[in-house]
Design a protein around this motif. Structure first.
Motif, short mmCIF file in Angstrom:
data_model
loop_
_atom_site.label_atom_id
_atom_site.label_comp_id
_atom_site.label_asym_id
_atom_site.label_seq_id
_atom_site.Cartn_x
_atom_site.Cartn_y
_atom_site.Cartn_z
N ARG A 146 0.83 -1.20 0.00
CA ARG A 146 0.00 0.00 0.00
C ARG A 146 0.87 1.26 0.00
O ARG A 146 0.63 2.20 -0.75
CB ARG A 146 -0.91 -0.03 1.23
N ASP A 147 1.91 1.26 0.85
CA ASP A 147 2.78 2.44 0.94
C ASP A 147 3.50 2.72 -0.37
O ASP A 147 3.72 3.90 -0.73
CB ASP A 147 3.81 2.25 2.06
N LEU A 148 3.90 1.68 -1.08
CA LEU A 148 4.69 1.86 -2.30
C LEU A 148 3.84 1.78 -3.57
O LEU A 148 4.37 1.92 -4.68
CB LEU A 148 5.82 0.83 -2.37
N GLY A 149 2.55 1.53 -3.40
CA GLY A 149 1.64 1.57 -4.54
C GLY A 149 1.76 0.37 -5.46
O GLY A 149 1.66 0.52 -6.69
N CYS A 150 1.94 -0.82 -4.91
CA CYS A 150 2.03 -2.04 -5.73
C CYS A 150 0.61 -2.50 -6.08
O CYS A 150 -0.25 -2.62 -5.20
CB CYS A 150 2.77 -3.13 -4.97
N ALA A 151 0.38 -2.77 -7.34
CA ALA A 151 -0.98 -3.09 -7.80
C ALA A 151 -1.49 -4.41 -7.28
O ALA A 151 -2.67 -4.55 -6.95
CB ALA A 151 -1.01 -3.09 -9.33
N ARG A 152 -0.61 -5.42 -7.19
CA ARG A 152 -1.08 -6.76 -6.85
C ARG A 152 -0.12 -7.42 -5.86
O ARG A 152 1.06 -7.53 -6.13
CB ARG A 152 -1.19 -7.64 -8.11
N ALA A 153 -0.66 -7.84 -4.74
CA ALA A 153 0.14 -8.56 -3.74
C ALA A 153 -0.80 -9.48 -3.00
O ALA A 153 -1.79 -9.04 -2.42
CB ALA A 153 0.80 -7.58 -2.78
N GLU A 154 -0.51 -10.77 -3.03
CA GLU A 154 -1.47 -11.74 -2.49
C GLU A 154 -0.77 -12.93 -1.85
O GLU A 154 0.21 -13.45 -2.40
CB GLU A 154 -2.37 -12.23 -3.63
N LEU A 155 -1.28 -13.35 -0.71
CA LEU A 155 -0.87 -14.64 -0.14
C LEU A 155 -1.62 -15.71 -0.91
O LEU A 155 -2.84 -15.85 -0.79
CB LEU A 155 -1.23 -14.71 1.35
N TRP A 156 -0.89 -16.48 -1.71
CA TRP A 156 -1.56 -17.47 -2.55
C TRP A 156 -1.80 -18.77 -1.79
O TRP A 156 -2.82 -19.42 -1.94
CB TRP A 156 -0.75 -17.74 -3.82
#
Length: 401
Positions: free
Chosen positions: A57-67
């Motif tokens: 959120r802080d760095l503005g990453c579009a997609r991050a998920e615990l798969w």
């Protein structure tokens, strides 16, 4: 995390995969009540998710998920159209997890009288990944597989990245130290403050030298329970190779109860297996030479073993028909117990220590170390199998029982 960020049946380039796993999971579970152990790993999962979410959120990453999460660890997948953002999120989060989140969680667990120390291994790799249509399905990708394998090799409380990640590490480059190769990829460990030893040394302690093979080592003589377990795996043939086979012959006629090894041998013989013992000829030249090297008379010990082997055959009659004893004219150079000798066999062996020089006083000769080689040991297994076959070829053996 928003599970809709990644789309099914879409291939994403430069996806970063972050594998995390708790070292010593089984010992922690054994040393704590089930609910306390489960709570600890639930806390770990929540802290990891929170950290990834915050940094993304802080760095503005579009997609991050615990798969995937499997109780003591799992993996995240991260992606942004700007790869440097994905890299920054992954490496900043990984570093912070090791330096802040895990130490804090340890302190909390210690105050809660949690037994054992929580330690984490982290590995990062990247590559193109296509997500499955079924979001409950596993992701099948060589990049996922490599990251999973790399995580298993990482020393506890360290973060490793592949060469693919390190090549684009940019401002993070100097935070990493090259430590070696793993599955044809160069590997780098992140430096940590206050580390007890350099990363390269830590890596070698964990993985061994490049080109190593899978061999299990033991610092002392394996127990009769261990050997009985090996006997139980044999389908048709067992080969026991040595100089005097003193321990083997003692175990076959012991009056101790339970007689674990003898019972395993009898069970193997009763189901149609053949057990061959090969020891030195007590009157042979090889025995005389080896006796001088070891500084003891081996011929009497060999004769005692032969007497015990004969007693074993007499005591168990027909059950011991397929129990054979052979004398060898050549020094074998090792002690070995082999289950089904050949390309698929299992080999427990010890190279002989001749007992020469001042070190002899602290080494119990052939008792240490012992190694266990399987077909997974590659060329070493083939070399051992060939050496054992040569030491037991018919022209150098004489069957005596």
């Amino acid at each position: 995390m928003d599970a809709d960020q990644f789309e099914a049946d879409v291939t994403y380039d430069d996806v970063y995969v972050l594998f995390l796993d708790a070292s010593g999971y089984s010992s922690i579970v054994q040393r704590n009540p089930r609910d306390r152990a489960a709570h600890a790993f639930d806390l770990l999962r929540l802290r990891l998710i929170a950290r990834i979410e915050k940094v993304a959120r802080d760095l503005g990453c579009a997609r991050a998920e615990l798969w995937s999460w499997r109780g003591d660890g799992g993996f995240f997948i991260l992606h942004d159209d700007n790869e440097s953002v994905t890299r920054d999120v992954t490496l900043v989060a990984g570093r912070t997890i090791l330096t802040e989140d895990v130490p804090r969680l340890r302190e909390e667990l210690e105050k809660a009288e949690f037994a054992g120390e929580l330690r984490l291994r982290l590995a990062v790799h990247k590559g193109p990944i296509r997500l499955p249509a079924d979001r409950l399905a596993s992701i099948h990708s060589p990049h996922i597989n490599f990251a999973a394998h790399l995580e298993e090799a990482v020393p506890p409380d360290r973060l490793a990245v592949s060469d693919a990640v390190h090549r684009v590490a940019g401002p993070f480059t100097d935070e990493f130290e090259w430590v070696g190769a793993f599955e044809e990829q160069q590997v780098y460990l992140m430096r940590t403050a206050g580390e007890a030893e350099a990363g390269r040394r830590t890596w070698l302690r964990s993985t061994g030298l490049p080109g190593g093979v899978r061999v299990h080592g033991y610092p002392r003589r394996p127990s009769q329970q261990d050997k009985a377990h090996l006997v139980g795996t044999a389908s048709e043939h067992l080969l026991d190779l040595g100089t005097t086979l003193n321990s083997c012959s003692n175990r076959l006629v012991t009056t101790d109860r339970p007689a674990v090894y003898r019972d395993a041998v009898l069970e193997f013989l009763r189901r149609g297996g053949t057990y061959r013992c090969v020891l030195l000829d007590p009157g042979g030249e090889a025995t005389a030479i080896f006796s001088r090297l070891r500084g003891e008379q081996l011929a009497p010990k060999i004769k005692e073993s032969l007497t015990r082997f004969k007693k074993f055959k007499e005591r168990y009659g027909g059950d011991a028909d397929r129990f054979e004893v052979h004398q060898a004219a050549e020094f074998p150079g090792m002690a070995a117990l082999c289950a089904d000798p050949g390309p698929h066999g299992l080999i427990l062996y010890s190279p002989y220590l001749l007992g020469i020089g001042p070190a002899a006083a602290v080494l119990d000769r052939a008792d240490m170390p012992h190694y266990f080689a399987t077909p997974d040991s590659g060329d070493l297994h083939r070399t051992l199998d060939a050496a054992i076959a040569r030491a037991t070829r018919p022209e150098v053996l004489e069957r005596v029982l």
